[in-house]
Design an enzyme around this catalytic site. Structure first.
Site, PDB file in Angstrom:
ATOM      1  N   HIS A  99       0.863  -1.178   0.000  1.00 27.40           N
ATOM      2  CA  HIS A  99       0.000   0.000   0.000  1.00 27.40           C
ATOM      3  C   HIS A  99       0.902   1.232   0.000  1.00 27.40           C
ATOM      4  CE1 HIS A  99      -3.290   2.613   0.457  1.00 27.40           C
ATOM      5  NE2 HIS A  99      -3.720   2.317   1.664  1.00 27.40           N
ATOM      6  N   HIS A 148      -2.004  -1.228 -10.691  1.00 23.19           N
ATOM      7  CA  HIS A 148      -2.939  -0.741  -9.675  1.00 23.19           C
ATOM      8  C   HIS A 148      -4.184  -1.612  -9.720  1.00 23.19           C
ATOM      9  CE1 HIS A 148      -5.649   1.959  -7.498  1.00 23.19           C
ATOM     10  NE2 HIS A 148      -4.564   2.546  -7.029  1.00 23.19           N
ATOM     11  N   ASP A 204       3.137   6.381  -6.918  1.00 22.78           N
ATOM     12  CA  ASP A 204       4.351   6.161  -6.135  1.00 22.78           C
ATOM     13  C   ASP A 204       5.611   6.153  -6.997  1.00 22.78           C
ATOM     14  OD1 ASP A 204       3.096   5.869  -3.599  1.00 22.78           O
ATOM     15  OD2 ASP A 204       2.431   3.868  -4.184  1.00 22.78           O
TER      16      ASP A 204
END
Length: 372
Positions: free
Chosen positions: A224, A263, A315
């Protein structure tokens, strides 16, 4: 077995767990909707404090309302000094996310109206948490690393102060703007694990601090929030374009998971937030006259698209942006949580306003009834 069981969906994949007016990942149109606004459009025109007002007060602020939000946050910058005292008692090898979890939990002990779940009191908590989060994030790391605690500077805008407390240096306008933009992009994202965790806790009629403490624990996992740190460690190990590409190829050959790509919701599409951070990375590299990190990331993006059909998530490009802002890698996930605090607080507000206790069932694969 006579129990009626519905279809089992591992990881609750595709299961609708809550109704919300806060945000929605529109994968058909490629939009992230925040109270009806496109998050990427917001990121190009607005700042993090605009999102704070939108999420908590249900509207984009006027200039005066934005100033009022900032003043309200500044009033809470310092927070109880006892929180810092508690953080100083932690072992030096404590993970920064565990320190953050402790800090958020301790904050709840200083709320004199902890059992009040009214919307106005919960809004006050949201602003209090948002004001104090940068102080806890920055100084918990500094304490664990035997660095001098930095007091917040109320003369600085919210994001400027946050970055100043992290690095000890006043940021340039470009650095502050890009950092603020990253906070905005991380601020809310529908129903990831940490948000679901916070809502599940809130559904028991627990308080906002408890819900966010659970959210910190959830976000700590590298599947996460920890993904941004993993990305930067890979880039550091790769050293240059050829080294990074070869490292990715080696991991692909070994069937290792490569963080920063793919994702659960976007699947075969690029995370639109990643595009925004990619542009920010280019700006920072241009300002410093060194494009190697940008070129490494682009080469990795092209390789993963070609070899696996996977595309970057936020990210992947946020990590090198934070590196260029001189932010220690161990702080990437705590910063993620700090920015997401507004989204989590809004979800707790929404859960308390129209609550139903979460109580799912299981698919039982054990023995049938056995007589003694």
């Amino acid at each position: 077995m006579t129990n009626v069981q519905t279809e089992y969906r591992p990881g609750l994949d595709g299961v609708i767990a809550a109704e919300t007016v806060l945000s929605f990942l529109d994968t058909v149109e490629g939009r992230i909707l925040i109270k009806g606004y496109d998050l990427i459009e917001l990121s190009k025109e607005k700042g993090y404090l605009d999102i704070v007002h939108l999420m908590i007060e249900d509207s984009l602020p006027t200039d005066e309302q934005r100033k009022a939000v900032e003043e309200r946050l500044k009033e809470n910058y310092a927070g109880p000094k006892e929180v810092i005292d508690v953080l100083k008692l932690l072992p030096k090898d404590t993970d920064p996310m565990d320190a953050l979890r402790t800090g958020v939990s301790v904050l709840g002990s200083f709320d004199g109206a902890l059992d009040d779940r009214s919307p106005e009191t919960n809004k006050d908590r949201a602003y209090r948490l948002l004001g104090q989060m940068p102080t806890i994030v920055a100084n918990s790391y500094r304490i664990l690393n035997d660095l001098e605690v930095i007091d917040p500077d109320e003369s600085l805008p919210y994001s400027d102060n946050f970055l100043y407390m992290i690095t000890g240096e006043r940021p340039s306008e470009l650095e502050a703007d890009i950092f603020d933009n990253s906070l905005l992009l991380y601020s809310e994202h529908e129903m990831p694990n940490s948000t679901f965790t916070a809502r599940v806790i809130a559904s028991t009629n627990s308080d906002m601090y408890g819900a966010l403490t659970g959210g910190v624990a959830s976000l700590k996992g590298n599947l996460h929030g920890g993904a941004n740190e993993a990305v930067m460690h890979l880039l550091v190990e790769g050293k240059d374009v050829d080294g990074f590409v070869n490292l990715l190829k080696e991991k692909l050959a070994n069937r290792e998971r490569i963080m920063g790509f793919g994702h659960r919701v976007y699947m075969k599409k690029i995370d639109p937030r990643a595009v925004q951070m990619k542009e920010a990375l280019y700006e920072l590299c241009e300002a410093k006259g060194d494009f190697e990190l940008y070129e490494m990331c682009v080469a990795g993006e092209e390789l993963m698209a070609e070899e696996k059909g996977l595309f970057p998530n936020l990210d992947y490009y946020a990590a090198p942006v934070y590196w260029m802002l001189n932010i220690p890698i161990e702080m990437y996930t705590p910063i993620f949580f700090s920015s997401r605090t507004v989204g989590l607080a809004a979800h707790v507000l929404e859960q308390h306003a129209n609550n139903r206790l979460f109580r799912p069932r299981v698919k039982y694969n054990g023995e049938a009834y056995r007589e003694l």
